[in-house]
Design a protein around this motif. Structure first.
Motif, PDB file in Angstrom:
ATOM      1  N   ILE A   1      64.471  28.774  94.423  1.00  0.00           N
ATOM      2  CA  ILE A   1      63.122  28.539  93.914  1.00  0.00           C
ATOM      3  C   ILE A   1      63.281  27.684  92.662  1.00  0.00           C
ATOM      4  O   ILE A   1      64.007  28.052  91.737  1.00  0.00           O
ATOM      5  N   ILE A   2      62.642  26.524  92.662  1.00  0.00           N
ATOM      6  CA  ILE A   2      62.737  25.584  91.546  1.00  0.00           C
ATOM      7  C   ILE A   2      61.438  25.650  90.751  1.00  0.00           C
ATOM      8  O   ILE A   2      60.350  25.542  91.334  1.00  0.00           O
ATOM      9  N   THR A   3      61.555  25.832  89.427  1.00  0.00           N
ATOM     10  CA  THR A   3      60.377  25.983  88.581  1.00  0.00           C
ATOM     11  C   THR A   3      60.426  25.045  87.391  1.00  0.00           C
ATOM     12  O   THR A   3      61.496  24.617  86.968  1.00  0.00           O
ATOM     13  N   ALA A   4      59.261  24.761  86.852  1.00  0.00           N
ATOM     14  CA  ALA A   4      59.151  23.956  85.637  1.00  0.00           C
ATOM     15  C   ALA A   4      57.881  24.356  84.904  1.00  0.00           C
ATOM     16  O   ALA A   4      56.964  24.940  85.491  1.00  0.00           O
ATOM     17  N   SER A   5      57.844  24.013  83.631  1.00  0.00           N
ATOM     18  CA  SER A   5      56.655  24.216  82.822  1.00  0.00           C
ATOM     19  C   SER A   5      55.977  22.867  82.646  1.00  0.00           C
ATOM     20  O   SER A   5      56.644  21.864  82.391  1.00  0.00           O
ATOM     21  N   THR A   6      54.661  22.842  82.812  1.00  0.00           N
ATOM     22  CA  THR A   6      53.906  21.612  82.626  1.00  0.00           C
ATOM     23  C   THR A   6      52.747  21.900  81.670  1.00  0.00           C
ATOM     24  O   THR A   6      52.424  23.071  81.424  1.00  0.00           O
ATOM     25  N   PRO A   7      52.090  20.874  81.160  1.00  0.00           N
ATOM     26  CA  PRO A   7      50.924  21.099  80.309  1.00  0.00           C
ATOM     27  C   PRO A   7      49.825  21.903  81.016  1.00  0.00           C
ATOM     28  O   PRO A   7      49.033  22.579  80.367  1.00  0.00           O
ATOM     29  N   ASP A   8      49.789  21.857  82.352  1.00  0.00           N
ATOM     30  CA  ASP A   8      48.793  22.600  83.125  1.00  0.00           C
ATOM     31  C   ASP A   8      49.276  23.987  83.533  1.00  0.00           C
ATOM     32  O   ASP A   8      48.588  24.685  84.270  1.00  0.00           O
ATOM     33  N   GLY A   9      50.471  24.375  83.106  1.00  0.00           N
ATOM     34  CA  GLY A   9      51.006  25.688  83.449  1.00  0.00           C
ATOM     35  C   GLY A   9      52.262  25.576  84.278  1.00  0.00           C
ATOM     36  O   GLY A   9      52.741  24.474  84.580  1.00  0.00           O
ATOM     37  N   PRO A  10      52.816  26.733  84.688  1.00  0.00           N
ATOM     38  CA  PRO A  10      54.064  26.721  85.447  1.00  0.00           C
ATOM     39  C   PRO A  10      53.848  26.236  86.875  1.00  0.00           C
ATOM     40  O   PRO A  10      52.785  26.445  87.458  1.00  0.00           O
ATOM     41  N   VAL A  11      54.889  25.576  87.419  1.00  0.00           N
ATOM     42  CA  VAL A  11      54.873  25.126  88.811  1.00  0.00           C
ATOM     43  C   VAL A  11      56.186  25.530  89.462  1.00  0.00           C
ATOM     44  O   VAL A  11      57.189  25.733  88.786  1.00  0.00           O
ATOM     45  N   GLY A  12      56.160  25.641  90.782  1.00  0.00           N
ATOM     46  CA  GLY A  12      57.389  25.986  91.478  1.00  0.00           C
ATOM     47  C   GLY A  12      57.292  25.718  92.960  1.00  0.00           C
ATOM     48  O   GLY A  12      56.203  25.572  93.518  1.00  0.00           O
TER      49      GLY A  12
END
Length: 169
Positions: free
Chosen positions: A27-38
């Motif tokens: 599971i690949i995740t990141a933080s963005t200005p709009d919230g977490p994505v994965g």
């Protein structure tokens, strides 16, 4: 305007061949200005140890994949069978993600982190290569966060399958 790639007999044969080739699950995740994505990926592989690098691909550069491609850093979570349901939710558009009940927290650097993953690799993209409707990412591993070791899981024939724990006989 770019034409949509049309399936070919070779492409269909490749899908069939890889459907019976087991692959690890991440599971690949990141933080963005709009919230977490994965997203869930079965294309993660080790490339080198000096520098520490991995490779994976995403099928399009929009949505969660596009957000991960646009992030400065991201975390690749190598998961176990206990996370199969979670992997399914991250593979399903609109499914519930990043809930407290799923065990997510946040690293000091801001990325979403699943501490119960067998390992979490904090990375930054070194290079991306567009291939048809996919993007291949070569990433430098900045940090390895070890976790508990459960029963490994592989993706095979469109389903998750648990493998025996490496100490099981």
């Amino acid at each position: 305007m770019t034409a949509t790639p049309m399936p070919t007999s070779v492409g269909d044969g490749l899908k069939t061949a890889f459907r019976t080739h087991p692959a690890g699950v991440a599971i690949i995740t990141a933080s963005t200005p709009d919230g977490p994505v994965g997203l869930t990926a079965s294309s993660v592989a080790s490339v080198a140890v000096d520098p520490a690098a991995i490779v994976f691909s995403v099928t399009r550069a929009t949505g969660s994949a596009g957000a991960i491609l646009g992030a400065d850093t991201f975390v690749v979570h190598l998961i176990d069978d206990d996370h199969s349901e979670l992997a399914l939710s991250f593979a399903t558009s609109g499914a519930e993600r990043f809930t407290e009940g799923q065990g997510w927290s946040q690293l000091e650097t801001g990325e979403p982190h699943l501490a119960s993953a067998r390992a979490a690799l904090r990375c930054r993209a070194l290079q991306t290569v567009a291939v048809g409707s996919s993007t291949v990412v070569i990433a430098e591993v900045l940090e390895v966060l070890p976790g508990p070791q459960g029963r490994p899981v592989v993706y095979l024939d469109r389903r998750f399958h648990a493998l025996p724990h490496h100490t099981d006989h």
